[in-house]
Design a protein around this motif. Structure first.
Motif, short mmCIF file in Angstrom:
data_model
loop_
_atom_site.label_atom_id
_atom_site.label_comp_id
_atom_site.label_asym_id
_atom_site.label_seq_id
_atom_site.Cartn_x
_atom_site.Cartn_y
_atom_site.Cartn_z
N GLU A 7 31.38 40.27 10.11
CA GLU A 7 32.45 41.22 10.40
C GLU A 7 32.81 42.03 9.15
OE1 GLU A 7 34.79 38.68 13.87
OE2 GLU A 7 35.50 38.65 11.81
N MET A 8 32.80 41.39 8.00
CA MET A 8 33.10 42.12 6.76
C MET A 8 32.03 43.16 6.49
SD MET A 8 34.36 38.95 4.38
CE MET A 8 34.43 39.97 2.91
N LEU A 9 30.76 42.80 6.73
CA LEU A 9 29.67 43.76 6.50
C LEU A 9 29.78 44.93 7.47
CD1 LEU A 9 27.07 44.48 5.01
CD2 LEU A 9 25.80 43.09 6.67
N ALA A 10 30.12 44.66 8.73
CA ALA A 10 30.28 45.75 9.70
C ALA A 10 31.46 46.65 9.32
CB ALA A 10 30.47 45.17 11.10
N GLY A 11 32.58 46.04 8.86
CA GLY A 11 33.74 46.83 8.43
C GLY A 11 33.42 47.70 7.23
N ALA A 12 32.67 47.16 6.27
CA ALA A 12 32.30 47.93 5.08
C ALA A 12 31.45 49.12 5.46
CB ALA A 12 31.56 47.02 4.08
N THR A 18 31.55 50.70 8.31
CA THR A 18 32.44 51.67 8.98
C THR A 18 33.26 52.47 7.95
OG1 THR A 18 32.59 50.19 10.87
CG2 THR A 18 34.29 51.90 10.67
N VAL A 19 33.79 51.74 6.97
CA VAL A 19 34.57 52.41 5.92
C VAL A 19 33.70 53.38 5.13
CG1 VAL A 19 35.81 52.03 3.75
CG2 VAL A 19 36.27 50.56 5.72
N ALA A 20 32.49 52.98 4.84
CA ALA A 20 31.58 53.86 4.09
C ALA A 20 31.29 55.12 4.89
CB ALA A 20 30.28 53.10 3.77
N ALA A 21 31.10 54.95 6.20
CA ALA A 21 30.84 56.13 7.03
C ALA A 21 32.08 57.06 7.03
CB ALA A 21 30.49 55.70 8.46
N GLY A 22 33.29 56.47 7.11
CA GLY A 22 34.51 57.28 7.08
C GLY A 22 34.66 58.01 5.75
N LEU A 23 34.37 57.32 4.66
CA LEU A 23 34.46 57.94 3.34
C LEU A 23 33.45 59.07 3.20
CD1 LEU A 23 34.99 54.80 1.06
CD2 LEU A 23 36.67 56.56 1.63
N GLU A 24 32.26 58.88 3.75
CA GLU A 24 31.25 59.95 3.72
C GLU A 24 31.79 61.20 4.45
OE1 GLU A 24 28.43 60.33 2.31
OE2 GLU A 24 27.94 58.32 1.54
N ALA A 25 32.41 60.94 5.58
CA ALA A 25 32.98 62.09 6.33
C ALA A 25 34.10 62.77 5.55
CB ALA A 25 33.47 61.61 7.70
N ILE A 68 37.30 59.20 -3.41
CA ILE A 68 36.37 58.90 -2.28
C ILE A 68 35.05 58.36 -2.81
CG2 ILE A 68 35.05 59.97 -0.44
CD1 ILE A 68 37.46 61.84 0.02
N GLU A 69 34.55 58.98 -3.91
CA GLU A 69 33.27 58.52 -4.49
C GLU A 69 33.41 57.05 -4.96
OE1 GLU A 69 30.85 61.88 -3.96
OE2 GLU A 69 30.36 59.91 -4.72
N LEU A 70 34.58 56.80 -5.55
CA LEU A 70 34.80 55.42 -6.00
C LEU A 70 34.81 54.46 -4.81
CD1 LEU A 70 35.46 53.42 -8.26
CD2 LEU A 70 37.90 53.99 -7.95
N GLU A 104 32.32 51.30 -4.04
CA GLU A 104 32.77 49.94 -3.73
C GLU A 104 32.20 49.43 -2.41
OE1 GLU A 104 37.08 50.21 -6.06
OE2 GLU A 104 36.97 50.20 -3.86
N ALA A 105 32.17 50.33 -1.42
CA ALA A 105 31.61 49.94 -0.13
C ALA A 105 30.14 49.57 -0.26
CB ALA A 105 31.80 51.06 0.88
N GLN A 106 29.37 50.36 -1.05
CA GLN A 106 27.96 50.06 -1.22
C GLN A 106 27.76 48.73 -1.94
OE1 GLN A 106 26.50 53.51 -3.25
NE2 GLN A 106 26.48 54.81 -1.39
N VAL A 107 28.66 48.49 -2.95
CA VAL A 107 28.56 47.19 -3.65
C VAL A 107 28.84 46.05 -2.68
CG1 VAL A 107 29.66 45.76 -5.39
CG2 VAL A 107 29.08 48.12 -5.91
N MET A 108 29.85 46.24 -1.83
CA MET A 108 30.17 45.19 -0.87
C MET A 108 29.02 44.95 0.09
SD MET A 108 34.18 45.96 0.04
CE MET A 108 34.17 44.63 1.23
N MET A 109 28.37 46.05 0.55
CA MET A 109 27.25 45.86 1.47
C MET A 109 26.08 45.19 0.78
SD MET A 109 27.22 49.25 3.91
CE MET A 109 27.19 50.42 2.57
#
Length: 528
Positions: free
Chosen positions: A26-31, A33-40, A73-75, A79-84
């Motif tokens: 679930e944490m990986l799926a949430g990360a 999702t957040v990364a996709a939102g940040l990209e947008a 946003i870049e930061l 962080e999201a990429q590190v988490m994934m």
């Protein structure tokens, strides 16, 4: 813009708080999702910054805020990429952990299996050591039995065969030379047969065929019990072994034939000739099928069957069986083998009971030539065969030829015990004839003891000499030489008494020694 950024941060903190209660997936799926939102959001802010750059200088402050928001946003994306990446690494670590756990379980199972194998191997080793110890005890027992045979003065292979030449009112078993009894002379008129000695029993069963390891112990026990006359023990042992063998190996197997032979010989000692004949015929059929018609074991079974027929008086049926056994042994062992000579002796005895004296003489003479050529003139079988041939001569009235053979046996026995014959060292038959010649010259002959202890030559382990003394004495009586006859008969009597005295002590302890050799407590042993 600051409100939007604050709202995003608050949302991110709340999201992180929720993620602490989530599973790794679930944490990986949430990360993601957040990364996709940040990209947008980054794309949106990039477009917004491009629009502000085209406006006037008054928009510089807004552009700086947008850039600051883009940096945040870049930061966040970083962080999201590190988490994934961390989640992916954790998944690979978990997978490796599961693999290691599987290997550990497999190693534990293999270890348990090896422990079981080791325990089974230790049990087999212990059983093997016990088996070796048992075999060593059996070997000691057999060596002991062989060592005490020399004390058994009752084993006389030809006494009954020649008794017709000694007394006119006694009749012996015509087949004793084939299966000599070890009865004492006092028991010879008993109708029941004595047990077969262990060595003869084993030879009759085993000839030409090696007893397999799985039967050896039982085979030895049956032979021992049968030789002691304990048929109530020997017969059930044989039957149980025979039943087990037929279940495991089938009826047509050499081991089954061996056990049939053993049981047949036990029945034979009990005078159950019909049952013994059926078993021997069955054993003969099995051995012919499995071993071939010209195998030595087939010859042994043929000989046993021929002897059985002879004991029942069926000499004509026995003779062809004995001749076939002779042919097999000649083909396999050679014409001058000692076993061939034994077979010739048996065949001669069968023919003698049919009054075929010409053939009897040929068989005995050939057997004598084999024994003398292969075993030497001092072999006991030479003296026995000469006694058998002399018996044949007696039945034909050829007393001179029989007398010559008896004298040859006694002369050779004298030479072995006392050296070269001369005037001061005469054989017993010559002493007896001199006493016969001098009986009219003086009223009393000198006591026999003055002629020396010649009777000691007829030792307990040389019963043939005693038999020859008695046979020649009986022949002298037929010729009217009573003094000579009494001399030989007195010598035979002395030799038997001396042998009995020598053997008494070992025979008194025979039972206890047998039980000790078998590892049985004599205090608990049943009375026989």
């Amino acid at each position: 813009m600051s409100k939007t950024l604050n709202a995003y941060r608050i949302k991110k903190i709340e999201s992180l708080g929720r993620m602490t209660a989530m599973t790794q997936e679930e944490m990986l799926a949430g990360a993601r999702t957040v990364a996709a939102g940040l990209e947008a959001m980054r794309a949106e802010h990039t477009q917004l910054l491009a629009g502000l750059a085209a406006n006037t200088d008054h928009e510089h402050e807004k552009a700086a805020l947008v850039r600051k928001s883009i940096d945040a946003i870049e930061l966040g994306l970083g962080e999201a990429q590190v988490m994934m990446a961390l989640a992916s690494h954790l998944q690979s670590v978990e997978a490796e952990k599961q693999k290691l756990r599987t290997q550990v379980r497999r190693l534990c199972q293999e270890n348990a299996w090896l422990r079981d194998e080791l325990a089974a191997a230790q049990q087999r080793l212990q059983a093997s050591e016990q088996r070796v110890a048992q075999l060593e005890e059996e070997n000691k027992h057999l060596e002991f039995m062989a060592s005490i045979r020399k004390y058994d003065s009752d084993i006389t292979e030809e006494n009954d065969n020649h008794r017709s030449g000694q007394t006119d009112n006694k009749r012996d078993d015509p087949m004793v030379d084939l299966f000599p009894d070890d009865d004492h002379e006092d028991n010879r008129n008993n109708k029941s047969m004595s047990p077969t000695p262990p060595s003869q029993f084993a030879q009759q069963v085993n000839a030409g065929y090696e007893i397999p390891a799985r039967l050896r112990t039982l085979h030895n026990l049956v032979i021992q019990y049968a030789s002691q006359g304990r048929y109530e023990v020997a017969v059930p042992l044989c039957k149980q072994a025979l039943e087990d063998l037929e279940k495991t190996s089938g009826h047509d197997h050499p081991d089954v034939a061996t056990m049939l032979n053993i049981l047949a010989l036990v029945y034979r000692d009990q005078s159950k000739y019909k049952e013994a004949a059926n078993l021997l015929n069955d054993a003969l059929s099995i051995r012919e099928k499995t071993l071939g018609e010209n195998h030595p074991a087939v010859a042994a079974t043929l000989n046993n069957l021929a002897v059985l027929y002879g004991k029942r008086g069926k000499y004509r049926e026995a003779e062809p069986l004995c001749k076939r056994a002779l042919c097999i042994r000649e083909a396999v062992l050679g014409r001058d083998h000692p076993d061939v000579a034994k077979q010739l002796n048996n065949l001669a005895l069968l023919c003698q009971n049919q009054n075929k004296y010409e053939e009897v003489e040929q068989y005995y003479q050939r057997a004598l030539e084999i024994y003398e050529g292969k075993l030497g003139v001092d072999d006991p079988n030479v003296a026995k065969t000469k006694n058998n041939l002399a018996s044949c001569y007696l039945k034909q009235g050829k007393y001179k030829e029989a007398e010559t053979l008896y004298k040859q046996v006694l002369t050779r026995a004298h030479e072995r015990e006392f050296g070269t014959i001369d005037d001061d060292n005469k054989p017993i038959w010559q002493v007896a004839e001199e006493r016969e010649e001098n009986k009219h010259l003086q009223k009393e002959n000198a006591p026999y003891g003055e002629y020396g202890g010649w009777h000691k030559a007829a030792k307990v382990d040389s019963p043939t000499v005693t038999t020859t003394l008695k046979n020649l004495g009986a022949l002298y009586r037929r010729q009217g030489k009573y003094e000579a006859a009494e001399t030989l008969e007195d010598c035979a009597l002395r030799s038997r008494k001396e042998g009995t005295n020598q053997a008494n002590e070992p025979r008194m302890n025979l039972k206890s020694k047998l039980f000790n050799a078998l590892g049985i407590n004599t205090g608990n042993a049943p009375h026989q």
